[in-house]
Design a protein around this motif. Structure first.
Motif, short mmCIF file in Angstrom:
data_model
loop_
_atom_site.label_atom_id
_atom_site.label_comp_id
_atom_site.label_asym_id
_atom_site.label_seq_id
_atom_site.Cartn_x
_atom_site.Cartn_y
_atom_site.Cartn_z
N GLY A 152 10.83 -6.17 -14.75
CA GLY A 152 10.92 -6.75 -13.41
C GLY A 152 10.03 -6.09 -12.38
N GLY A 153 9.65 -4.82 -12.64
CA GLY A 153 8.85 -4.13 -11.64
C GLY A 153 8.59 -2.68 -11.97
N PHE A 154 8.07 -1.97 -10.97
CA PHE A 154 7.62 -0.59 -11.15
C PHE A 154 7.99 0.24 -9.93
N LEU A 155 8.09 1.54 -10.12
CA LEU A 155 8.16 2.48 -9.01
C LEU A 155 6.92 3.35 -9.12
N ILE A 156 6.11 3.36 -8.06
CA ILE A 156 4.88 4.15 -8.05
C ILE A 156 4.93 5.16 -6.92
N GLU A 157 4.17 6.23 -7.09
CA GLU A 157 3.98 7.22 -6.03
C GLU A 157 2.50 7.44 -5.86
N GLY A 158 2.08 7.59 -4.60
CA GLY A 158 0.67 7.81 -4.32
C GLY A 158 0.48 8.31 -2.90
N CYS A 159 -0.73 8.15 -2.40
CA CYS A 159 -1.08 8.68 -1.08
C CYS A 159 -0.24 8.03 0.02
N GLY A 160 -0.09 8.76 1.11
CA GLY A 160 0.72 8.29 2.23
C GLY A 160 0.23 7.00 2.85
N ARG A 161 -1.03 6.66 2.66
CA ARG A 161 -1.59 5.42 3.22
C ARG A 161 -0.91 4.18 2.63
N LEU A 162 -0.28 4.31 1.49
CA LEU A 162 0.36 3.16 0.85
C LEU A 162 1.46 2.54 1.73
N VAL A 163 2.16 3.35 2.51
CA VAL A 163 3.25 2.79 3.34
C VAL A 163 2.72 1.99 4.52
N ASN A 164 1.45 2.13 4.83
CA ASN A 164 0.88 1.42 5.97
C ASN A 164 0.03 0.21 5.59
N LEU A 165 0.06 -0.21 4.34
CA LEU A 165 -0.69 -1.39 3.95
C LEU A 165 -0.13 -2.60 4.70
N PRO A 166 -1.00 -3.45 5.22
CA PRO A 166 -0.51 -4.59 6.01
C PRO A 166 0.08 -5.71 5.16
N LYS A 167 0.98 -6.45 5.78
CA LYS A 167 1.59 -7.61 5.13
C LYS A 167 0.60 -8.77 5.11
N SER A 168 0.75 -9.60 4.10
CA SER A 168 -0.05 -10.81 4.00
C SER A 168 0.39 -11.80 5.08
N PRO A 169 -0.57 -12.39 5.81
CA PRO A 169 -0.19 -13.40 6.79
C PRO A 169 0.38 -14.67 6.13
N VAL A 170 0.09 -14.87 4.87
CA VAL A 170 0.57 -16.04 4.15
C VAL A 170 2.00 -15.86 3.68
N THR A 171 2.28 -14.72 3.01
CA THR A 171 3.61 -14.51 2.42
C THR A 171 4.53 -13.66 3.29
N GLY A 172 3.98 -12.91 4.22
CA GLY A 172 4.79 -12.00 5.04
C GLY A 172 5.22 -10.76 4.28
N ALA A 173 4.60 -10.51 3.13
CA ALA A 173 4.95 -9.36 2.29
C ALA A 173 3.67 -8.58 1.96
N ILE A 174 3.85 -7.35 1.54
CA ILE A 174 2.72 -6.56 1.05
C ILE A 174 2.57 -6.87 -0.43
N GLU A 175 1.40 -7.36 -0.81
CA GLU A 175 1.14 -7.71 -2.21
C GLU A 175 -0.20 -7.15 -2.63
N PHE A 176 -0.28 -6.74 -3.91
CA PHE A 176 -1.53 -6.22 -4.44
C PHE A 176 -1.52 -6.24 -5.95
N GLY A 177 -2.69 -5.98 -6.53
CA GLY A 177 -2.82 -5.88 -7.97
C GLY A 177 -2.54 -4.46 -8.43
N LEU A 178 -1.98 -4.33 -9.61
CA LEU A 178 -1.70 -3.03 -10.22
C LEU A 178 -2.19 -3.08 -11.66
N SER A 179 -2.88 -2.04 -12.08
CA SER A 179 -3.31 -1.98 -13.48
C SER A 179 -3.09 -0.58 -14.03
N PHE A 180 -2.80 -0.53 -15.35
CA PHE A 180 -2.59 0.75 -16.03
C PHE A 180 -2.68 0.52 -17.53
N GLU A 181 -2.79 1.61 -18.26
CA GLU A 181 -2.85 1.55 -19.73
C GLU A 181 -1.46 1.82 -20.29
#
Length: 116
Positions: A37-66
């Motif tokens: 269903g999902g993931f818990l990630i940790e990273g740089c503090g800038r992640l909490v300030n990513l802007p919401k999408s004007p279309v969905t009203g949510a923060i959305e992005f791509g995630l990739s890993f091996e």
């Protein structure tokens, strides 16, 4: 007292490197746990300030890993965020788009690594 697991999908603890792709930026993150269903990630503090999408009203992005010799890519929505320190943040992600073969890789990995 017995603690009942109420999650729809079981999650397993991981220590995997991953990449967040948000617009034209890429962020290296650590995947703390994962489920179908999902993931818990940790990273740089800038992640909490990513802007919401004007279309969905949510923060959305791509995630990739091996994972298990497969490159996992998914589109995710932030459902939880917490600043851990000035330069570290945790984000809980819901998978909103992922192909079926990738879902099978994650399902197999979770079942193999579950500890009861």
């Amino acid at each position: 007292m017995v603690h009942d697991e109420r999650r729809l999908y079981p999650r397993v603890v991981t220590n995997l490197g991953a990449q967040v792709q948000f617009e034209q930026e890429s962020f290296a993150v650590e995947m703390v746990n994962l489920s179908l269903g999902g993931f818990l990630i940790e990273g740089c503090g800038r992640l909490v300030n990513l802007p919401k999408s004007p279309v969905t009203g949510a923060i959305e992005f791509g995630l990739s890993f091996e994972l298990e010799n497969h490159t996992v890519t998914s589109q995710c929505r932030v459902v939880y965020k917490r600043r851990l320190s000035a330069d570290k943040a945790a984000l809980g992600l819901k998978i909103i788009n992922m192909d079926e073969s990738t879902q099978r890789v994650i399902d197999t990995y979770v079942k193999k690594n579950l500890s009861y």
